[in-house]
Scaffold this motif. Sequence first.
Motif, PDB file in Angstrom:
ATOM      1  N   TYR A 163      -7.157   3.378  15.163  1.00  0.00           N
ATOM      2  CA  TYR A 163      -8.345   4.085  15.635  1.00  0.00           C
ATOM      3  C   TYR A 163      -9.368   3.159  16.281  1.00  0.00           C
ATOM      4  N   SER A 216      -6.133  17.481   4.460  1.00  0.00           N
ATOM      5  CA  SER A 216      -5.986  16.562   3.332  1.00  0.00           C
ATOM      6  C   SER A 216      -6.697  15.267   3.729  1.00  0.00           C
ATOM      7  N   SER A 240      -3.156   4.453  -2.207  1.00  0.00           N
ATOM      8  CA  SER A 240      -2.375   4.853  -1.040  1.00  0.00           C
ATOM      9  C   SER A 240      -1.822   6.263  -1.145  1.00  0.00           C
ATOM     10  N   GLU A 241      -2.453   7.086  -1.975  1.00  0.00           N
ATOM     11  CA  GLU A 241      -1.966   8.449  -2.119  1.00  0.00           C
ATOM     12  C   GLU A 241      -2.862   9.424  -1.380  1.00  0.00           C
ATOM     13  N   THR A 242      -2.239  10.374  -0.712  1.00  0.00           N
ATOM     14  CA  THR A 242      -2.969  11.406   0.002  1.00  0.00           C
ATOM     15  C   THR A 242      -3.619  12.359  -0.994  1.00  0.00           C
ATOM     16  N   SER A 253      -7.107   1.234   0.279  1.00  0.00           N
ATOM     17  CA  SER A 253      -5.814   1.294  -0.404  1.00  0.00           C
ATOM     18  C   SER A 253      -5.988   1.226  -1.912  1.00  0.00           C
ATOM     19  N   GLU A 294       0.715  21.782   9.228  1.00  0.00           N
ATOM     20  CA  GLU A 294      -0.656  22.166   9.618  1.00  0.00           C
ATOM     21  C   GLU A 294      -0.686  22.663  11.061  1.00  0.00           C
ATOM     22  N   ASN A 354      -3.383   6.612   4.836  1.00  0.00           N
ATOM     23  CA  ASN A 354      -2.431   5.860   5.652  1.00  0.00           C
ATOM     24  C   ASN A 354      -2.519   6.162   7.140  1.00  0.00           C
ATOM     25  N   VAL A 355      -3.621   6.779   7.571  1.00  0.00           N
ATOM     26  CA  VAL A 355      -3.763   7.048   9.000  1.00  0.00           C
ATOM     27  C   VAL A 355      -4.841   6.118   9.569  1.00  0.00           C
ATOM     28  N   GLY A 356      -4.964   6.114  10.877  1.00  0.00           N
ATOM     29  CA  GLY A 356      -6.118   5.487  11.502  1.00  0.00           C
ATOM     30  C   GLY A 356      -6.053   3.996  11.719  1.00  0.00           C
ATOM     31  N   PRO A 413       4.377  14.239  -3.728  1.00  0.00           N
ATOM     32  CA  PRO A 413       3.700  15.236  -2.894  1.00  0.00           C
ATOM     33  C   PRO A 413       4.700  16.035  -2.043  1.00  0.00           C
ATOM     34  N   ARG A 457       1.053  15.996  12.859  1.00  0.00           N
ATOM     35  CA  ARG A 457       0.374  17.173  13.384  1.00  0.00           C
ATOM     36  C   ARG A 457       0.316  17.140  14.919  1.00  0.00           C
ATOM     37  N   LEU A 477      -6.291  17.245   9.026  1.00  0.00           N
ATOM     38  CA  LEU A 477      -5.073  17.006   8.255  1.00  0.00           C
ATOM     39  C   LEU A 477      -4.937  17.967   7.080  1.00  0.00           C
ATOM     40  N   SER A 481      -5.893  11.435   4.012  1.00  0.00           N
ATOM     41  CA  SER A 481      -4.771  10.504   3.931  1.00  0.00           C
ATOM     42  C   SER A 481      -5.240   9.075   4.173  1.00  0.00           C
ATOM     43  N   THR A 539       0.817  -1.215   0.000  1.00  0.00           N
ATOM     44  CA  THR A 539       0.000   0.000   0.000  1.00  0.00           C
ATOM     45  C   THR A 539       0.852   1.266   0.000  1.00  0.00           C
ATOM     46  N   ASN A 540       2.005   1.228   0.665  1.00  0.00           N
ATOM     47  CA  ASN A 540       2.855   2.410   0.731  1.00  0.00           C
ATOM     48  C   ASN A 540       3.365   2.773  -0.673  1.00  0.00           C
ATOM     49  N   PRO A 541       3.153   4.032  -1.108  1.00  0.00           N
ATOM     50  CA  PRO A 541       3.552   4.425  -2.463  1.00  0.00           C
ATOM     51  C   PRO A 541       5.027   4.138  -2.771  1.00  0.00           C
ATOM     52  N   ASN A 571       2.969   9.424   9.490  1.00  0.00           N
ATOM     53  CA  ASN A 571       1.816   9.906   8.731  1.00  0.00           C
ATOM     54  C   ASN A 571       1.399  11.303   9.168  1.00  0.00           C
ATOM     55  N   GLU A 572       0.445  11.891   8.431  1.00  0.00           N
ATOM     56  CA  GLU A 572       0.049  13.289   8.632  1.00  0.00           C
ATOM     57  C   GLU A 572      -0.513  13.519  10.031  1.00  0.00           C
ATOM     58  N   GLU A 573      -1.376  12.595  10.469  1.00  0.00           N
ATOM     59  CA  GLU A 573      -2.036  12.775  11.758  1.00  0.00           C
ATOM     60  C   GLU A 573      -0.996  12.791  12.878  1.00  0.00           C
ATOM     61  N   GLY A 623       1.888  17.129   8.068  1.00  0.00           N
ATOM     62  CA  GLY A 623       1.111  17.241   9.302  1.00  0.00           C
ATOM     63  C   GLY A 623       1.693  18.302  10.231  1.00  0.00           C
TER      64      GLY A 623
END
Lengths: 343, 337
Positions: free
Chosen positions: B265, B256, B158-160, B153, A245, B260-262, A266, A216, B254, B258, A40-42, A211-213, A242
């Motif tokens: 959760y 955005s 998998s891109e933001t 995915s 932001e 790839n988070v959570g 990105p 941040r 975010l 994403s 999944t990771n680009p 990751n972004e979360e 993140g």
Amino acid sequence: MRQPSRLVAAAGCLLLALAGAACNRGGNEEVVGLITKTDTNPFFVTMKQGAQKSADQLDVDLQTFAGKVDGDNEAQVLAIENLISFGAKGFLITPNDSKAIVPAIDRAHEAEMLVIALDTPVEPADAADATFATDNFEAGRLIGQWAKAKFGRDSGNAKIAMLDLNANQVSVDVQRDQGFLEGFGIDIGDPGRIGDENDPRIAGHDVTDGNEEGGRTAMENLLQKDSSINLVYTINEPAAAGAYEALKAAGKERDVTIVSVDGGCPGVDNVANGVIGATSMQFPIRMAELGVAAIAQYAKDGTRPQNTAGKNFVDTGVQLITDDPQAGVEAKDSAWGKQNCWG
Amino acid sequence: MATTTADFEVKQHDSFGLRVQHLLHGNPVLGPLAVLLVAIIAFSIVNARFFSAANLSLVLLQVTVIATLALGQTLIILTAGIDLSAGAIAVFSSILMALFCTDAGMPGPIALLLGFACGTAMGAINGALVTRIKLPPFIVTLGTLTIFFSLNSVVSNSETVRGTDMPGLMTWTGESIPIGSFRLSYGSIIMLLLFGFFAYALSSTAWGKHVYATGDDVEAARLAGIRTGRVLFSVYTVAGLLYAIAGWILIGRLASASPNVGTEYNLDSITAVVLGGTSLFGGRGGVIGTLIGALIVGVFRNGLQLSGVEVVWQGFAIGLLVLIAVSLDQWIRKVKT
């Protein structure tokens, strides 16, 4: 009670279909494996594309596998077992667990395969025949040097936030973090440990999960700890996005410099629009292409890959990308970055 | 807060421990509230920066997404179920909303409503599997967790998706109103309103009573004429909608969307519910406790970080809290009538 028999029939059909798909292999091409951490990771998606391109050119049959999540060792062991049963000539692997994968690699060696660690070394490193990777310490050092040059005389007044990956001190995390600090001119103590430095310029460390979360939240908390932070190191570009932001919400985005590592598209965009001051680009496509070529070569005449001079691995290169070049630190701009980025 | 302690009487000569036990049995929110207040006081003493409007507003901001997820999770846990797919539905919904805007070129409001509809549908799938095929919720949501994250995915590569490519409505939840140096985000306001609404719905509507009855004893509820299947289905479906709203709030946070988070959760939301005094055995607890539970986690993470505690030990502390909370819950349930 007719239900179960129907279920069995359905399952049988499914198995047959899968077997059919599996039997659809090319005839006499050599099999080369690629086992990534996740699919999944680009970064790994790009790697797979690079490997496929190279395999098509060299006429080898590329079989790809991946773990379900970061750290999934079991799926990688299964993949190696499959490759052994396919009679593959060798494989490239980005190990999820550098130590735990070694016994499976030993079995592959018994089957006379060439094993190349990609991106992440195995432990011990010589359990694989070669390692093709970014020099992560160097990637960190470059952004550290750039930041030091940018701060110039003020580098003594820098207040640095360190946004790392996680609490496990994994090698790539440690190398980038320590490389950055050394590049900035900070005494790093044990280069194999994050957080043992006592330079007052380090405002604090926090983790982001890359990751972004996480980026941040970590930045928010470190800003609470020390509102005078003016330089932010980030493990990768999503974490940097993140962090930005959080800085923006605090109205500090103009006064704080963010540096990062990766060179994903990105991230390069973020260099172009001023979110990230400088980033160290890696080359996953080159990594995979060189890897596939090395195994194809080995299949042909038994030659093994040679390490880069002075290093215990094959260095696939790193390039500093910034639109704010500093004297004494070689860099390319974001336009060049756009043409060479991945993801 | 009138308390109903009709099923037992506190005697004058009861020990202090027993009195506490009775008090908590009647007011399950008191335990978590005490923990939260003690934590806030302790961190304020340790670190001068902790108790400031700016920092406390940050804690609220940081727990907003988890609290919204935990709200849906509470409804499900009240029925003695569990939802492991909460985070996956939220993240997948956020990605779908974003892609409806960028790839399909829809206007913000339409994309948002469609995203909510997708989340609701995912919740309904969980509900249908639990009620129609009678599979245990743990197994159902373990399956859908994996499925939704995989689709997430696939759909996103998998891109933001960057916020700047979306209409302003999508990232609006991240904007905030300053109240002095306390900054309240629209996402937090939405979250608090949702909690208010569900606190009312659970305590004062027939649906709320049915949720509690179903969780307490599904067989007794059925015999009393409650359509337990419908209640369960409604709970999973409503939770799906709440997760999708959490996904919208996440986009704001975010700036955005994403993919790839959570990944944690689901567990984080269960942690908040458990710390809030809702029983995993169903039928006891409530949403206000969950909000407090989410705040406890936020206060601990933020406070420990400010106090310079290493990340590894932050996780340790929160794990310990959970065990204490569950033990307390068991002790309260043993109340002698």
